[in-house]
Design a protein around this motif. Structure first.
Motif, PDB file in Angstrom:
ATOM      1  N   LEU A  77     -16.732  40.625  96.644  1.00 13.43           N
ATOM      2  CA  LEU A  77     -15.809  39.520  96.389  1.00 13.43           C
ATOM      3  C   LEU A  77     -14.457  40.068  95.957  1.00 13.43           C
ATOM      4  O   LEU A  77     -14.367  40.835  95.004  1.00 13.43           O
ATOM      5  CB  LEU A  77     -16.372  38.591  95.311  1.00 13.43           C
TER       6      LEU A  77
ATOM      7  N   ARG B 158     -13.958  38.135 100.904  1.00 17.97           N
ATOM      8  CA  ARG B 158     -14.746  39.337 100.631  1.00 17.97           C
ATOM      9  C   ARG B 158     -14.266  40.458 101.544  1.00 17.97           C
ATOM     10  O   ARG B 158     -13.706  40.199 102.612  1.00 17.97           O
ATOM     11  CB  ARG B 158     -16.224  39.067 100.897  1.00 17.97           C
TER      12      ARG B 158
ATOM     13  N   SER C 183     -22.426  27.020 101.432  1.00 20.08           N
ATOM     14  CA  SER C 183     -21.222  27.698 101.905  1.00 20.08           C
ATOM     15  C   SER C 183     -21.462  28.224 103.307  1.00 20.08           C
ATOM     16  O   SER C 183     -22.602  28.334 103.750  1.00 20.08           O
ATOM     17  CB  SER C 183     -20.854  28.853 100.966  1.00 20.08           C
TER      18      SER C 183
ATOM     19  N   ARG D  58     -13.605  31.755  99.430  1.00 24.49           N
ATOM     20  CA  ARG D  58     -13.730  33.092  98.859  1.00 24.49           C
ATOM     21  C   ARG D  58     -13.374  34.110  99.937  1.00 24.49           C
ATOM     22  O   ARG D  58     -13.648  33.892 101.116  1.00 24.49           O
ATOM     23  CB  ARG D  58     -15.158  33.375  98.398  1.00 24.49           C
TER      24      ARG D  58
ATOM     25  N   TRP E  84     -14.941  26.653  93.351  1.00 25.07           N
ATOM     26  CA  TRP E  84     -14.264  27.378  94.416  1.00 25.07           C
ATOM     27  C   TRP E  84     -14.313  26.603  95.727  1.00 25.07           C
ATOM     28  O   TRP E  84     -15.239  25.833  95.986  1.00 25.07           O
ATOM     29  CB  TRP E  84     -14.875  28.768  94.583  1.00 25.07           C
TER      30      TRP E  84
ATOM     31  N   ASP F 205      -9.963  28.289  93.887  1.00 26.84           N
ATOM     32  CA  ASP F 205     -10.663  27.099  93.400  1.00 26.84           C
ATOM     33  C   ASP F 205      -9.831  25.844  93.649  1.00 26.84           C
ATOM     34  O   ASP F 205      -8.691  25.910  94.128  1.00 26.84           O
ATOM     35  CB  ASP F 205     -11.045  27.242  91.921  1.00 26.84           C
TER      36      ASP F 205
ATOM     37  N   CYS G 286     -11.474  37.740  95.996  1.00 27.37           N
ATOM     38  CA  CYS G 286     -10.827  36.627  95.294  1.00 27.37           C
ATOM     39  C   CYS G 286     -11.524  35.327  95.673  1.00 27.37           C
ATOM     40  O   CYS G 286     -12.226  35.252  96.676  1.00 27.37           O
ATOM     41  CB  CYS G 286      -9.337  36.544  95.605  1.00 27.37           C
ATOM     42  N   ALA G 287     -11.324  34.325  94.841  1.00 28.33           N
ATOM     43  CA  ALA G 287     -11.850  32.982  95.101  1.00 28.33           C
ATOM     44  C   ALA G 287     -10.748  31.992  94.784  1.00 28.33           C
ATOM     45  O   ALA G 287     -10.108  32.080  93.736  1.00 28.33           O
ATOM     46  CB  ALA G 287     -13.087  32.711  94.250  1.00 28.33           C
TER      47      ALA G 287
END
Length: 169
Positions: A152, A146, A102, A144, A141, A157, A154-155
């Protein structure tokens, strides 16, 4: 660059296609223009949010700016905070899936968590195009969000991005 003025306009590209143009002007006369090929209905704030996301993606993905960045693992010494709003927003960190790893982009100021989440969905839809069946994992995901402490929020997907993409068509 400290943004001192922004302009949003609808114009025609040299190819004859309509484009939405966002101009960011900074102190000292520096300006950056973002042309967006697909003009979607919306207000100028939505255009500014989308243009900022394009700039962040362009600055973060692609060629390294120098040898240090080329050798780096992505943890750069300098963090830039970008903004084109009134200062009443939150600070968010966007993290993008990049193959098996990532990448986090520099802190971004957004008008609200809802705006940050909507931007994450737009970016996830863009990332769907690059996924290749049989080569890339088509689950998990994509983006994301932060808070400034790294928590965190939300993510987004693959499934949610695909559903949003279909809804917007």
């Amino acid at each position: 660059m400290q943004i001192v003025r922004t302009d949003v306009s609808r114009t025609t590209a040299s190819t004859g296609e309509p484009v939405l143009r966002v101009l960011f002007c900074g102190e000292g006369g520096d300006c950056v223009t973002v042309d967006m090929a697909s003009i979607e209905a919306g207000n100028d704030d939505a255009a500014l949010d989308r243009a900022r996301a394009i700039l962040v993606q362009t600055a973060t993905f692609g060629l390294a700016a120098n040898d240090y960045e080329a050798r780096s693992n992505g943890n750069f010494d300098e963090i830039a905070i970008t903004t084109a709003s009134d200062g009443n927003e939150g600070v968010y960190i966007f993290e993008y899936r990049d193959g098996e790893g990532s990448r986090q982009v520099p802190l971004s100021r957004m008008p609200s968590f809802d705006a940050a989440r909507e931007e994450a969905i737009r970016c996830a839809i863009d990332l769907l195009v690059d996924l290749e069946p049989g080569t890339d994992a088509l689950t998990g995901w994509l983006v994301r969000v932060r808070d400034e402490r790294g928590e965190l929020l939300c993510a987004i997907d693959v499934e949610e991005a695909e559903a949003a993409r279909q809804l917007r068509q």
